[in-house]
Design an enzyme around this catalytic site. Structure first.
Site, PDB file in Angstrom:
ATOM      1  N   TRP A 218      -6.375   5.425 -28.805  1.00  0.00           N
ATOM      2  CA  TRP A 218      -7.180   4.149 -28.952  1.00  0.00           C
ATOM      3  C   TRP A 218      -6.368   2.772 -29.107  1.00  0.00           C
ATOM      4  O   TRP A 218      -6.762   1.857 -28.506  1.00  0.00           O
ATOM      5  CB  TRP A 218      -8.251   4.278 -30.215  1.00  0.00           C
ATOM      6  N   HIS A 219      -5.063   3.066 -29.603  1.00  0.00           N
ATOM      7  CA  HIS A 219      -4.339   1.793 -30.105  1.00  0.00           C
ATOM      8  C   HIS A 219      -3.767   1.082 -29.023  1.00  0.00           C
ATOM      9  O   HIS A 219      -3.191   0.228 -28.788  1.00  0.00           O
ATOM     10  CB  HIS A 219      -3.280   2.133 -31.408  1.00  0.00           C
ATOM     11  N   GLY A 220      -3.334   2.112 -27.806  1.00  0.00           N
ATOM     12  CA  GLY A 220      -2.467   1.688 -26.833  1.00  0.00           C
ATOM     13  C   GLY A 220      -2.259   2.937 -25.921  1.00  0.00           C
ATOM     14  O   GLY A 220      -2.120   3.887 -26.110  1.00  0.00           O
TER      15      GLY A 220
ATOM     16  N   PHE B  16      -5.309  -4.214 -28.604  1.00  0.00           N
ATOM     17  CA  PHE B  16      -5.901  -2.923 -28.606  1.00  0.00           C
ATOM     18  C   PHE B  16      -7.197  -2.672 -28.110  1.00  0.00           C
ATOM     19  O   PHE B  16      -7.779  -3.789 -27.935  1.00  0.00           O
ATOM     20  CB  PHE B  16      -5.867  -2.166 -29.798  1.00  0.00           C
TER      21      PHE B  16
END
Lengths: 340, 483
Positions: B323-325, B483
């Protein structure tokens, strides 16, 4: 529509409380602002040497007395640029070489690449220059902004917050300046001695009509870089070309100022270490082409002159003999502009 | 529009003044217009994508309400989720997937089938608003939220500007009803909103943005620096990301509070955690609870076999990493935290036994100190993968970060911050940890001091002038915008 719990107090009363609270906070802020401003103004020489020089020159310029002692028939030369001008152009030497036909002033401001506004302030303050020497290009016009550009870029009301915060709190570097001043003063004979030293440096710069040898960055014997000294970023096989665009808001402003105050601009060479880049052509044809048909702008000489390391005190700035070297070359390049 | 700009200050001053001047039934129009402008200010064209998400999920909610059968509702739910995930995937993961595919093709000796990676510009906040909007549809399916009939009110809920681009990821049952409730101007709420915004602003512009200089210098060329520099940059990043993200959350919460809204708490002094499980109850709480409610519990949560439970936990952490990247560094970061979490749980009994055996509790405070120290070490180790540009860089840093042999202390002044700023950076870190300690433990003497008006005013002035004197105003973007 539902309603939040019982309303404790009328909205107008709450608003009055909020305004009063914010008012008290703002009053405290304003009071402290004046205290900080006073401290900042009262002790100007705790600022870094560079800033002291800038402030002293800007103050002198604001008085409108840069050419106060000049005779009416003397050409008044104002030389704008950054710290290379500050440490490279010896006004007194230039005037001596001219045999009294010029009265020049070094308006090199360290750390400042923007000079259009400075020229405007100089002229508006009544400093009647006739010849403006420049080494730096003015800002190129911003790219045309199409609808697609606008749709795919940030909406900004202005460019940056940084100048705004600096103008609201001109003293915001004070804690840093004070800490650095106190740290440096230990090696300069104490707080009082260092404070006086900074003041004298500013006074000397004004006495030398804006010229200042940047001693603080000189770390080699006799203020000379060793002859074999180089930087990893040096590219002695490449030529650097100054890029000039004769359009855009800054150019228009320069042109308007020249017309209004009756002066002309001369793009003159800057100076670099011999190892920095290869020798440039005798004149930058592209610049000449750009300024073709612009009678208030003139190109003189190459984009830069290359000097041996012995003329440099650090990797960018000349030492005192280097400054004389540069000033002499500049006189030889421009002497046809001035009658003896 | 960044919170840490004068542009936002002027924007919000206008919005809040108009908001309370308008009658309640007209306020949502102002909030929706302001929110759309706020979002458009980042890049106007991205608003089209936001509209797509809004329309899909609003329609899904209405269709679900109208559907009579469970299969029909499920079809609507999955269609909505599929569209949301597809949009998110296209903008965030497509390029990454294509590059990864090429690596696999190379490995299999099929280089001739390479695809040309497509890298689309990531719209700001896409992961946040997509998750928020998706949660509404899932909650509507579960009948945990009343389907919103008014499309514009629904749009106002998702686009509500304080939390639109970087959370907290609000749930419909918490935030949506607040738009129907009339909010009266309240001195206490306003004051609290200002206080928390000021604190958030301080964390962002004074601490996070100062430290970012060192972090960027070192992490962009880690091979050029020795162990001590790597250690300092890593420590600084741990503080930077906390101050950056919690600073944003604080400003969001404060701004919403001034408008009469309550947003959920997103951070609760995470660097005082004494275990990884504890850390995740304090860090980015709105995302953690999102994954708990919409991934972990549907997978069976902890009411399954230990092996299945471990799998569920691993899935959640890996998804959280992704999800963060779109980078393997984030996958490793997620995997590391999964490993920490599982090992922490599976070793609870032996650790307790060891503590008793070594009689560590005889020294007051020693056990909590060890627990805190180990937790921080693990978290900071994880941040290396989170921040490093590549997996190779991350492993290089991990291999050298504690190698202080021949360390040159004066070299820390060549990391981008001059001596004074470097000294101030360390001072602010100590200050921050002190404040967090007081906020969490609320010692009696602090409560007593805080109750004195003069002390509160002193604190406000200290924060204000710290921002004025030491704040970085070069518009450094918030890390989580990416993000």
């Amino acid at each position: 529509m539902q309603s939040e719990q019982a309303v404790p107090l009328k909205a107008s009363v709450q608003a009055a409380f909020i305004l009063r609270g914010m008012g008290v906070f703002l009053l405290e802020v304003v009071a402290l602002w004046f205290v900080f401003y006073w401290l900042w103004s009262a002790f100007p020489y705790i600022r870094p040497g560079v800033q002291v020089i800038v402030d002293a020159k800007v103050e002198e310029m604001a008085k409108g007395e840069l050419f106060a002692g000049a005779k009416p028939d003397q050409a008044k030369v104002a030389f704008f640029g950054h710290s290379q001008v500050l440490s490279g152009f010896v006004s007194d030497e230039f005037d001596r070489l001219s045999g009294g036909s010029t009265s020049s002033y070094n308006l090199g401001l360290p750390g400042e690449n923007e000079y259009v506004g400075v020229i405007e302030r100089m002229a508006a303050a009544g400093n009647k220059a006739t010849h403006i020497f420049l080494i730096l290009p003015w800002p190129a016009p911003p790219p045309a902004r199409s609808l697609w550009y606008r749709l795919t870029h940030q909406i900004k009301w202005y460019e940056s917050d940084d100048p705004i915060i600096h103008s609201i709190f001109p003293f915001r570097t004070m804690p840093r300046d004070l800490a650095v001043f106190l740290a440096l003063s230990r090696g300069k004979g104490g707080v009082v001695a260092f404070y006086n030293y900074s003041r004298e440096a500013a006074e000397m710069t004004l006495k030398d009509r804006g010229y200042y040898f940047i001693e603080g960055q000189s770390f080699y014997p006799n203020d000379q870089l060793p002859e074999d000294w180089t930087l990893s970023t040096d590219k002695p096989d490449e030529v650097y070309a100054r890029e000039i665009v004769a359009s855009g808001p800054d150019f228009d402003k320069l042109e308007a100022l020249a017309k209004k105050y009756n002066f002309q601009y001369y793009l003159v060479p800057t100076y670099q270490r011999r190892h920095w880049r290869a020798a440039p052509p005798p004149i930058n044809e592209e610049t000449v082409k750009q300024l073709d048909g612009k009678p208030l702008f003139h190109v003189l000489g190459p984009d830069y002159w290359r000097y041996p390391n012995k003329d440099f005190a650090d990797h960018v700035h000349t030492n005192e003999p280097g400054a004389i070297h540069y000033t002499t070359d500049l006189w030889n390049l421009t002497k046809h502009l001035f009658k003896k | 529009m960044l919170f840490n700009t004068f542009q936002f200050f002027v924007f919000f001053s206008i919005v809040v003044s108009l908001y309370y001047a308008l009658p309640h039934r007209r306020r949502w129009i102002l909030l929706l217009s302001a929110s759309l402008y706020f979002y458009a200010a980042y890049k106007p064209i991205n608003i089209l994508l936001l509209f797509l998400t809004l329309i899909v999920d609003y329609t899904a909610g209405r269709l679900m309400e109208a559907s009579q059968t469970k299969p029909a509702k499920l079809t609507v739910l999955f269609t909505s989720i599929a569209i949301n995930v597809l949009v998110l995937f296209s903008f965030k993961y497509l390029g990454f997937t294509m590059v990864t595919t090429n690596y696999i093709l190379d490995f299999l000796g099929l280089s001739q089938y390479h695809v040309t990676p497509i890298h689309l510009d990531l719209p700001v906040g896409i992961s946040f608003y997509t998750f928020q909007s998706m949660s509404y549809v899932i909650d509507a399916y579960r009948k945990q939220v009343t389907v919103e009939k008014d499309p514009l009110l629904y749009f106002t809920y998702v686009t509500f500007f304080p939390q639109l681009v970087a959370g907290p990821i609000e749930r419909a049952h918490h935030l949506l009803p607040q738009f129907r409730t009339e909010h009266f101007l309240s001195y206490d709420r306003f004051r609290y909103g200002l206080q928390i915004s000021l604190w958030g602003m301080f964390k962002k512009v004074v601490i996070a943005d100062s430290l970012s200089v060192v972090v960027n210098t070192v992490y962009n060329n880690p091979h050029d620096f020795d162990g001590l520099s790597l250690f300092i940059a890593t420590l600084f990043f741990a503080i930077q990301i906390y101050c950056d993200f919690s600073g944003y959350s604080d400003i969001a919460i404060g701004v919403a509070k001034m408008l009469g809204f309550d947003l959920m708490t997103n951070f609760r002094q995470p660097y005082l955690a004494r275990s990884i499980a504890d850390f995740w109850q304090r860090w980015h709480i709105s995302l953690t609870t999102w994954f708990r409610d919409y991934v972990y519990i549907p997978l069976g949560g902890n009411r399954v076999s230990p092996l299945r439970w471990a799998t569920n936990v691993s899935i959640v952490f890996l998804l959280s990493g992704i999800w963060h990247g779109a980078n393997f560094t984030f996958v490793i970061w997620g995997a590391l935290h999964a490993a920490y979490f599982l090992i922490g749980r599976f070793t609870e009994w032996p650790r307790a036994h060891l503590i008793t055996l070594l009689r560590l509790r005889w020294v007051p405070g020693l056990v909590p100190l060890i627990e805190w120290g180990v937790t921080m070490l693990l978290v900071v180790l994880g941040w290396i993968f989170f921040r490093a540009n590549t997996v190779t860089d991350a492993f290089y840093i991990v291999g050298h970060v504690l190698d202080f042999r021949g360390a040159n202390v004066s070299a820390i002044f060549d990391l981008g911050l001059p001596r004074f700023e470097m000294a101030m950076a360390f001072f602010w870190i100590v200050f921050l940890m002190g404040v967090d300690y007081c906020l969490f433990n609320q010692p009696f003497w602090v409560k007593r001091l805080w109750s004195a008006r003069i002390f509160r005013h002193l604190c406000y002035q200290v924060l204000f002038w710290a921002i004025a004197f030491f704040g970085v105003f070069k518009e450094v973007q918030f890390i989580y915008f990416a993000f």
